[in-house]
Design an enzyme around this catalytic site. Structure first.
Site, PDB file in Angstrom:
ATOM      1  N   ASN A  20      12.706  40.552  35.842  1.00  0.00           N
ATOM      2  CA  ASN A  20      14.125  40.788  35.524  1.00  0.00           C
ATOM      3  C   ASN A  20      14.765  41.804  36.463  1.00  0.00           C
ATOM      4  OD1 ASN A  20      13.349  43.318  34.596  1.00  0.00           O
ATOM      5  ND2 ASN A  20      14.599  43.221  32.753  1.00  0.00           N
ATOM      6  N   TYR A  68      20.772  41.310  19.046  1.00  0.00           N
ATOM      7  CA  TYR A  68      21.733  42.423  19.133  1.00  0.00           C
ATOM      8  C   TYR A  68      23.161  42.001  18.805  1.00  0.00           C
ATOM      9  CZ  TYR A  68      22.379  40.502  23.806  1.00  0.00           C
ATOM     10  OH  TYR A  68      22.606  39.651  24.853  1.00  0.00           O
ATOM     11  N   THR A  95       6.476  27.280  15.638  1.00  0.00           N
ATOM     12  CA  THR A  95       5.541  26.328  16.258  1.00  0.00           C
ATOM     13  C   THR A  95       4.230  27.085  16.475  1.00  0.00           C
ATOM     14  OG1 THR A  95       7.460  25.417  17.401  1.00  0.00           O
ATOM     15  CG2 THR A  95       5.291  24.675  18.162  1.00  0.00           C
ATOM     16  N   SER A 149      25.409  43.620  31.152  1.00  0.00           N
ATOM     17  CA  SER A 149      24.830  44.488  32.187  1.00  0.00           C
ATOM     18  C   SER A 149      25.876  45.118  33.102  1.00  0.00           C
ATOM     19  CB  SER A 149      23.791  43.713  33.004  1.00  0.00           C
ATOM     20  OG  SER A 149      22.722  43.384  32.172  1.00  0.00           O
ATOM     21  N   ASP A 160      11.794  44.435  30.626  1.00  0.00           N
ATOM     22  CA  ASP A 160      12.075  43.998  29.246  1.00  0.00           C
ATOM     23  C   ASP A 160      11.083  44.631  28.251  1.00  0.00           C
ATOM     24  OD1 ASP A 160      14.279  42.378  29.800  1.00  0.00           O
ATOM     25  OD2 ASP A 160      13.023  40.642  30.256  1.00  0.00           O
ATOM     26  N   LYS A 173      14.248  33.855  35.343  1.00  0.00           N
ATOM     27  CA  LYS A 173      13.256  34.938  35.323  1.00  0.00           C
ATOM     28  C   LYS A 173      11.873  34.514  35.816  1.00  0.00           C
ATOM     29  CE  LYS A 173      15.138  37.875  31.663  1.00  0.00           C
ATOM     30  NZ  LYS A 173      14.823  38.589  30.437  1.00  0.00           N
ATOM     31  N   THR A 182      18.396  37.129  35.047  1.00  0.00           N
ATOM     32  CA  THR A 182      18.368  36.753  33.640  1.00  0.00           C
ATOM     33  C   THR A 182      18.230  35.236  33.508  1.00  0.00           C
ATOM     34  OG1 THR A 182      19.435  37.100  31.507  1.00  0.00           O
ATOM     35  CG2 THR A 182      20.923  36.797  33.372  1.00  0.00           C
ATOM     36  N   ALA A 202       7.298  33.425  19.538  1.00  0.00           N
ATOM     37  CA  ALA A 202       6.325  33.355  20.630  1.00  0.00           C
ATOM     38  C   ALA A 202       6.992  32.863  21.915  1.00  0.00           C
ATOM     39  CB  ALA A 202       5.165  32.431  20.227  1.00  0.00           C
ATOM     40  N   GLY A 203       8.276  33.150  22.075  1.00  0.00           N
ATOM     41  CA  GLY A 203       9.009  32.733  23.273  1.00  0.00           C
ATOM     42  C   GLY A 203       8.918  33.787  24.368  1.00  0.00           C
TER      43      GLY A 203
HETATM   44  P1  NAP Z   1      12.989  31.759  23.467  1.00  0.00           P
HETATM   45  O1  NAP Z   1      12.024  31.951  24.580  1.00  0.00           O
HETATM   46  O2  NAP Z   1      13.829  30.541  23.467  1.00  0.00           O
HETATM   47  O3  NAP Z   1      12.166  31.842  22.075  1.00  0.00           O
HETATM   48  C1  NAP Z   1      12.830  31.645  20.860  1.00  0.00           C
HETATM   49  C2  NAP Z   1      11.873  31.946  19.713  1.00  0.00           C
HETATM   50  O4  NAP Z   1      12.612  31.857  18.490  1.00  0.00           O
HETATM   51  C3  NAP Z   1      10.723  30.959  19.592  1.00  0.00           C
HETATM   52  O5  NAP Z   1       9.587  31.634  19.113  1.00  0.00           O
HETATM   53  C4  NAP Z   1      11.250  29.972  18.553  1.00  0.00           C
HETATM   54  O6  NAP Z   1      10.232  29.306  17.831  1.00  0.00           O
HETATM   55  C5  NAP Z   1      11.967  30.910  17.620  1.00  0.00           C
HETATM   56  N1  NAP Z   1      13.000  30.251  16.824  1.00  0.00           N
HETATM   57  C6  NAP Z   1      14.176  29.721  17.259  1.00  0.00           C
HETATM   58  N2  NAP Z   1      14.864  29.204  16.215  1.00  0.00           N
HETATM   59  C7  NAP Z   1      14.104  29.406  15.105  1.00  0.00           C
HETATM   60  C8  NAP Z   1      14.267  29.100  13.731  1.00  0.00           C
HETATM   61  N3  NAP Z   1      15.372  28.481  13.285  1.00  0.00           N
HETATM   62  N4  NAP Z   1      13.300  29.470  12.869  1.00  0.00           N
HETATM   63  C9  NAP Z   1      12.183  30.119  13.307  1.00  0.00           C
HETATM   64  N5  NAP Z   1      11.967  30.425  14.596  1.00  0.00           N
HETATM   65  C10 NAP Z   1      12.913  30.070  15.484  1.00  0.00           C
HETATM   66  O7  NAP Z   1      14.019  32.971  23.382  1.00  0.00           O
HETATM   67  P2  NAP Z   1      13.818  34.503  23.796  1.00  0.00           P
HETATM   68  O8  NAP Z   1      14.274  34.683  25.208  1.00  0.00           O
HETATM   69  O9  NAP Z   1      12.444  34.928  23.435  1.00  0.00           O
HETATM   70  O10 NAP Z   1      14.921  35.212  22.876  1.00  0.00           O
HETATM   71  C11 NAP Z   1      14.774  35.269  21.470  1.00  0.00           C
HETATM   72  C12 NAP Z   1      15.797  36.223  20.848  1.00  0.00           C
HETATM   73  O11 NAP Z   1      15.619  37.538  21.376  1.00  0.00           O
HETATM   74  C13 NAP Z   1      17.263  35.859  21.148  1.00  0.00           C
HETATM   75  O12 NAP Z   1      18.019  36.147  19.994  1.00  0.00           O
HETATM   76  C14 NAP Z   1      17.649  36.798  22.263  1.00  0.00           C
HETATM   77  O13 NAP Z   1      19.039  37.105  22.273  1.00  0.00           O
HETATM   78  C15 NAP Z   1      16.852  38.031  21.877  1.00  0.00           C
HETATM   79  N6  NAP Z   1      16.550  38.869  23.038  1.00  0.00           N
HETATM   80  C16 NAP Z   1      16.995  40.160  23.010  1.00  0.00           C
HETATM   81  C17 NAP Z   1      16.718  40.986  24.069  1.00  0.00           C
HETATM   82  C18 NAP Z   1      17.205  42.397  24.009  1.00  0.00           C
HETATM   83  O14 NAP Z   1      17.237  43.070  25.045  1.00  0.00           O
HETATM   84  N7  NAP Z   1      17.552  42.899  22.856  1.00  0.00           N
HETATM   85  C19 NAP Z   1      15.990  40.531  25.166  1.00  0.00           C
HETATM   86  C20 NAP Z   1      15.547  39.201  25.165  1.00  0.00           C
HETATM   87  C21 NAP Z   1      15.829  38.380  24.087  1.00  0.00           C
HETATM   88  P3  NAP Z   1       9.608  27.904  18.392  1.00  0.00           P
HETATM   89  O15 NAP Z   1       8.563  28.285  19.391  1.00  0.00           O
HETATM   90  O16 NAP Z   1       9.067  27.268  17.170  1.00  0.00           O
HETATM   91  O17 NAP Z   1      10.754  27.130  19.003  1.00  0.00           O
END
Ligand code: NAP
Length: 291
Positions: free
Chosen positions: A92, A229, A156, A22, A107, A71, A67, A132-133
């Site tokens: 955010n 990314y 999950t 950022s 976001d 958040k 971040t 679903a995070g």
């Molecule tokens: P989060 O809240 O921790 O959620 C992670 C998600 O990934 C959950 O659904 C989790 O499933 C799943 N997961 C993790 N490891 C896995 C595996 N080995 N196999 C299958 N599913 C798996 O994280 P988040 O904040 O949503 O971020 C997720 C991704 O998005 C990250 O890579 C992050 O860098 C990216 N992101 C990008 C941006 C952007 O601006 N481009 C913004 C935010 C996030 P479970 O529920 O089963 O644990």
């Protein structure tokens, strides 16, 4: 960049913060528009969050990005929070309006705006979200707001069901469903999908060979958006493109969420190309230092 007594301060609160792109993006935008702002990264430990938020008022900081991991918790220290931020329990962006702090989140809107920049209008499209995070929630609510049908598949399964339930409380129930991540259900679902969004961390560096679904499920008429990314082109993006699908990488969402925050603080249109160029430069430097 001259920092003077009247220079307005923007910044980002996070823990950790050293990796954040950022400051690079926002300072590039500030330079390009030649405006009197500076954007600073602040390493804020969880126990210091209340005082750091008070510091926005005390120091007259114009705006702050929030971040991981702050958040959700930051909401309780703000004066006002947008309806969308209330729905997804996430902020955010904080705007300091003469000492009153308003929280919002860019976001999900950043996701939609970047998708539309790539593909045109996506209102009402049939979407399959993997994960679903936190980011799945932001994306799902933003897509629900523009009338998309949403199916969630998560490792999950119960978390996918919970997300579907929370969507159904705000938007017309029945438009949202959860399916198991593996197996025939997913195969059938993807056949009816316009837009596939990966919000899982699968494929993220250093596991760049991983892919969240079997590549043979990808088809040429899909729009594919991978929130990951780093690397810039994930295996999902490459496999999708190989089959003729139009794919977008997570860097676009990162840029557009930043651009929307920038516009809230400055009232000026953000130079997204400049922001992207600056972020790409740093990501390029990081990957060449890993090579
Ligand atoms: P989060 O809240 O921790 O959620 C992670 C998600 O990934 C959950 O659904 C989790 O499933 C799943 N997961 C993790 N490891 C896995 C595996 N080995 N196999 C299958 N599913 C798996 O994280 P988040 O904040 O949503 O971020 C997720 C991704 O998005 C990250 O890579 C992050 O860098 C990216 N992101 C990008 C941006 C952007 O601006 N481009 C913004 C935010 C996030 P479970 O529920 O089963 O644990």
């Amino acid at each position: 960049m001259n920092v003077l007594g009247h220079t307005k301060v923007l910044g980002v609160y996070g823990h950790p913060i050293a990796h954040s792109l950022s400051p690079v993006m926002h300072n590039a935008a500030i330079r390009a528009l030649n405006i009197d702002y500076i954007y600073v990264p602040f390493h804020v430990l969880p126990e210091n969050l209340p005082r750091a938020v008070d510091g926005i008022r005390a120091l007259g900081i114009a705006g702050i990005n929030v971040t991981i991991p702050h958040k959700e918790r930051v909401i309780e220290y703000l004066d006002e929070v947008s309806e969308y931020s209330k729905q997804i329990r996430s902020v955010n962006t904080i705007v300091n309006m003469d000492g009153r702090l308003k929280g919002d989140t860019t976001d999900g809107p950043g996701f939609v705006r970047s998708a539309e920049a790539a593909w045109g209008k996506i209102d009402g499209c049939r979407t399959l979200i993997l994960g679903a995070g936190g980011s799945a929630k932001a994306v799902a609510f933003a897509l629900a707001r523009i009338g998309c049908e949403i199916v969630i598949a998560n490792r999950t399964h119960e978390r996918a069901v919970e997300l579907v339930e929370s969507l159904g409380k705000v938007y017309e129930a029945g438009t949202f469903r959860a399916v198991e991540l593996g197996g025939q259900a997913l195969r059938e679902e993807i056949g009816k999908t316009d837009l596939l969004v990966n919000t899982t961390s699968v494929g993220m560096y250093p596991d760049a060979d991983s892919i969240p679904i079997p590549p043979d499920l990808l088809r040429g008429n899909l729009m594919v958006y991978d929130l990951v990314y780093n690397p810039g082109r994930t295996r999902l993006v490459m496999e999708a493109e190989k089959r003729g699908a139009r794919a977008v990488s997570g860097l676009k969402m990162l840029i557009y969420q930043g651009a929307l925050s920038f516009e809230m603080w400055t009232g000026m249109e953000a130079p997204v190309d400049v922001m992207e160029e600056a972020a790409l430069q740093v990501l390029g430097d990081i990957s060449s230092s890993k090579a």
